[in-house]
Design a protein around this motif. Structure first.
Motif, PDB file in Angstrom:
ATOM      1  N   LEU A  21       0.770  -1.126  -0.188  1.00 39.47           N
ATOM      2  CA  LEU A  21      -0.047   0.042   0.038  1.00 39.47           C
ATOM      3  C   LEU A  21       0.746   1.414   0.040  1.00 39.47           C
ATOM      4  O   LEU A  21       1.804   1.273   0.616  1.00 39.47           O
ATOM      5  CB  LEU A  21      -0.802  -0.023   1.103  1.00 39.47           C
ATOM      6  CG  LEU A  21      -2.250  -1.283   1.261  1.00 39.47           C
ATOM      7  CD1 LEU A  21      -2.744  -0.883   2.664  1.00 39.47           C
ATOM      8  CD2 LEU A  21      -2.892  -1.369  -0.018  1.00 39.47           C
ATOM      9  N   SER A  22       0.252   2.409  -0.675  1.00 42.70           N
ATOM     10  CA  SER A  22       0.676   3.611  -0.707  1.00 42.70           C
ATOM     11  C   SER A  22       0.112   4.469   0.751  1.00 42.70           C
ATOM     12  O   SER A  22      -1.129   4.416   0.525  1.00 42.70           O
ATOM     13  CB  SER A  22       0.491   4.590  -1.870  1.00 42.70           C
ATOM     14  OG  SER A  22       1.008   5.856  -1.928  1.00 42.70           O
ATOM     15  N   VAL A  23       0.767   4.809   1.640  1.00 39.89           N
ATOM     16  CA  VAL A  23       0.173   5.152   2.855  1.00 39.89           C
ATOM     17  C   VAL A  23       0.245   6.808   3.205  1.00 39.89           C
ATOM     18  O   VAL A  23       1.638   7.369   2.759  1.00 39.89           O
ATOM     19  CB  VAL A  23       0.632   4.677   4.145  1.00 39.89           C
ATOM     20  CG1 VAL A  23       0.213   5.098   5.565  1.00 39.89           C
ATOM     21  CG2 VAL A  23       0.457   2.941   4.073  1.00 39.89           C
ATOM     22  N   LEU A  44       5.525   5.709   1.720  1.00 37.43           N
ATOM     23  CA  LEU A  44       4.918   6.362   2.670  1.00 37.43           C
ATOM     24  C   LEU A  44       5.090   8.099   2.190  1.00 37.43           C
ATOM     25  O   LEU A  44       6.002   8.472   1.975  1.00 37.43           O
ATOM     26  CB  LEU A  44       5.491   6.380   4.017  1.00 37.43           C
ATOM     27  CG  LEU A  44       5.366   7.180   5.114  1.00 37.43           C
ATOM     28  CD1 LEU A  44       3.748   7.071   5.825  1.00 37.43           C
ATOM     29  CD2 LEU A  44       6.082   7.481   6.385  1.00 37.43           C
ATOM     30  N   THR A  45       4.112   8.761   2.485  1.00 42.93           N
ATOM     31  CA  THR A  45       4.000  10.072   2.469  1.00 42.93           C
ATOM     32  C   THR A  45       3.580  10.747   3.651  1.00 42.93           C
ATOM     33  O   THR A  45       2.470  10.424   3.926  1.00 42.93           O
ATOM     34  CB  THR A  45       3.056  10.601   1.163  1.00 42.93           C
ATOM     35  OG1 THR A  45       3.203  10.118  -0.119  1.00 42.93           O
ATOM     36  CG2 THR A  45       3.036  12.109   1.196  1.00 42.93           C
ATOM     37  N   PHE A  82      -3.580   7.797  -2.299  1.00 44.55           N
ATOM     38  CA  PHE A  82      -3.209   6.958  -1.342  1.00 44.55           C
ATOM     39  C   PHE A  82      -4.146   5.634  -1.325  1.00 44.55           C
ATOM     40  O   PHE A  82      -5.453   5.966  -1.345  1.00 44.55           O
ATOM     41  CB  PHE A  82      -2.936   7.433  -0.029  1.00 44.55           C
ATOM     42  CG  PHE A  82      -2.098   8.707  -0.088  1.00 44.55           C
ATOM     43  CD1 PHE A  82      -0.765   8.649  -0.378  1.00 44.55           C
ATOM     44  CD2 PHE A  82      -2.626  10.220  -0.289  1.00 44.55           C
ATOM     45  CE1 PHE A  82       0.233   9.804  -0.572  1.00 44.55           C
ATOM     46  CE2 PHE A  82      -1.884  11.115  -0.491  1.00 44.55           C
ATOM     47  CZ  PHE A  82      -0.389  11.088  -0.645  1.00 44.55           C
ATOM     48  N   ASP A  83      -3.479   4.421  -0.914  1.00 47.49           N
ATOM     49  CA  ASP A  83      -4.365   3.653  -0.478  1.00 47.49           C
ATOM     50  C   ASP A  83      -4.896   3.408   0.740  1.00 47.49           C
ATOM     51  O   ASP A  83      -6.315   2.755   1.016  1.00 47.49           O
ATOM     52  CB  ASP A  83      -3.630   2.229  -0.754  1.00 47.49           C
ATOM     53  CG  ASP A  83      -3.005   1.958  -1.955  1.00 47.49           C
ATOM     54  OD1 ASP A  83      -3.964   1.972  -2.951  1.00 47.49           O
ATOM     55  OD2 ASP A  83      -1.731   1.676  -2.343  1.00 47.49           O
ATOM     56  N   MET A  84      -4.163   4.004   1.764  1.00 48.19           N
ATOM     57  CA  MET A  84      -4.588   4.117   3.046  1.00 48.19           C
ATOM     58  C   MET A  84      -4.181   5.500   3.715  1.00 48.19           C
ATOM     59  O   MET A  84      -3.068   5.790   3.281  1.00 48.19           O
ATOM     60  CB  MET A  84      -4.011   3.041   3.836  1.00 48.19           C
ATOM     61  CG  MET A  84      -4.243   3.258   5.566  1.00 48.19           C
ATOM     62  SD  MET A  84      -3.787   1.644   6.404  1.00 48.19           S
ATOM     63  CE  MET A  84      -5.003   0.425   6.141  1.00 48.19           C
TER      64      MET A  84
END
Length: 92
Positions: A21-23, A44-45, A82-84
């Motif tokens: 995931l992109s979080v 991560l962002t 983002f995914d989450m």
């Protein structure tokens, strides 16, 4: 009161794996918690309103992480970037 700060990611991953995931981490601060998050996710962002903390986080050179100055009220990202989103440990 039982604090789950140290167990938060373990509890979260019982429901959903962060691995691919992109979080977005809202309230990422100086990147201390970001280290644990990025170790579990693809990208991560982090975003935080405190520019000094964002500078500190950026200077950590955390692989697969980038940090921005901004607030939860006006996120500077397109919809569905983002995914989450993690926003659990930033309210005081």
């Amino acid at each position: 009161m039982h604090r789950i700060k140290e167990q938060f990611l373990d509890i979260l991953e019982r429901s959903i794996s962060l691995k691919e995931l992109s979080v977005l981490e809202v309230g990422s601060g100086n990147g201390t918690r970001s280290l644990a998050v990025v170790a579990r996710c693809k990208m991560l962002t982090g975003i935080d309103p405190d520019s000094a903390k964002v500078t500190d986080a950026t200077e950590r050179n955390i692989p697969h992480a980038k940090f921005f100055v901004g607030s939860a009220e006006a996120l500077p990202f397109p919809e569905e970037s983002f995914d989450m989103v993690i926003f659990a440990l930033s309210l005081h």
